[in-house]
Design a protein around this motif. Structure first.
Motif, mmCIF file in Angstrom:
data_model
loop_
_atom_site.group_PDB
_atom_site.id
_atom_site.type_symbol
_atom_site.label_atom_id
_atom_site.label_comp_id
_atom_site.label_asym_id
_atom_site.label_seq_id
_atom_site.Cartn_x
_atom_site.Cartn_y
_atom_site.Cartn_z
ATOM 1 N N THR A 81 0.792 -1.235 0.000
ATOM 2 C CA THR A 81 0.000 0.000 0.000
ATOM 3 C C THR A 81 0.821 1.281 0.000
ATOM 4 N N ASP A 83 2.957 4.374 -1.339
ATOM 5 C CA ASP A 83 2.938 5.111 -2.608
ATOM 6 C C ASP A 83 4.099 4.700 -3.499
ATOM 7 N N ASP A 114 -6.025 2.000 9.396
ATOM 8 C CA ASP A 114 -6.542 2.853 8.322
ATOM 9 C C ASP A 114 -6.085 4.304 8.414
ATOM 10 N N ARG A 115 -5.611 4.743 9.562
ATOM 11 C CA ARG A 115 -5.149 6.124 9.706
ATOM 12 C C ARG A 115 -3.646 6.261 9.512
ATOM 13 N N LYS A 117 -0.563 6.192 6.727
ATOM 14 C CA LYS A 117 -0.261 6.340 5.297
ATOM 15 C C LYS A 117 1.208 5.998 5.085
ATOM 16 N N PHE A 119 4.335 5.952 2.697
ATOM 17 C CA PHE A 119 4.788 6.645 1.496
ATOM 18 C C PHE A 119 5.851 5.858 0.734
ATOM 19 N N LEU A 140 6.959 7.244 6.565
ATOM 20 C CA LEU A 140 5.628 7.774 6.783
ATOM 21 C C LEU A 140 5.835 9.208 7.221
ATOM 22 N N SER A 144 2.803 17.063 5.765
ATOM 23 C CA SER A 144 3.095 17.281 4.353
ATOM 24 C C SER A 144 3.971 18.504 4.139
ATOM 25 N N SER A 157 2.155 9.739 9.035
ATOM 26 C CA SER A 157 1.071 10.573 8.543
ATOM 27 C C SER A 157 -0.169 10.175 9.311
#
Length: 159
Positions: A81, A83, A114-115, A117, A119, A140, A144, A157
């Motif tokens: 998952t 990026d 789920d919270r 992210k 990268f 992560l 940003s 994130s």
């Protein structure tokens, strides 16, 4: 843990499932998967924050134990998952032998709720043999607008 920049909290869990291969130990790993999934859910509910869990699960993606963690705890794996996925190969090998980068089966995993992210993900493959496993790197970002990403080998994130 608490992020210094914004005070947002998150939980990191590390584990090592039973490694022996006899059938009774497979049952142990199945029970361990159920227990860690329940523990993850308890932490998410109690603290209302993201959870990351890493470790040597001695479990491949095709096995029910892996699916128990993914489904029962609503987790996703960085290997699939992120990026940017640089190298998603096996993380284990016989000592003295290299990892097959053609083999994507792994028993070591990094999961996020789920919270979380992801990268960037990569299995770090080099000539250094310290262990029968290779390290995995995830990035992560916790903001940003982060100006200094050099200090981020593991950031977050948080949504």
């Amino acid at each position: 843990f608490k992020q210094i920049e914004n005070g947002k909290e998150f939980v990191v869990i590390n584990t090592h499932f039973d490694l022996r291969t006899e059938e009774k130990y497979n049952n142990n790993r199945t029970q361990q998967a159920k227990e860690i999934a329940a523990f993850i859910n308890e932490l998410k509910e109690r603290y209302d924050c993201p959870v990351i869990t890493t470790g040597d699960y001695n479990t491949m993606e095709s096995e029910d134990r892996y699916k128990t963690i993914i489904n029962n705890a609503q987790m996703h794996e960085a290997k699939y998952t992120a990026d940017v996925i640089k190298r998603a190969c096996a993380t284990y090998h016989d000592l003295g032998k290299g990892v097959s980068i053609a083999n994507s089966n792994s028993i070591d995993h990094i999961f996020g709720s789920d919270r979380v992210k992801f990268f960037y993900f990569s299995v770090l493959v080099d000539k250094t043999v310290i262990d029968a496993h290779k390290n995995m790197l995830i990035v992560l970002l916790n903001d940003s607008s982060a100006k200094n990403t050099r200090k981020l080998s593991l950031g977050l994130s948080i949504v």
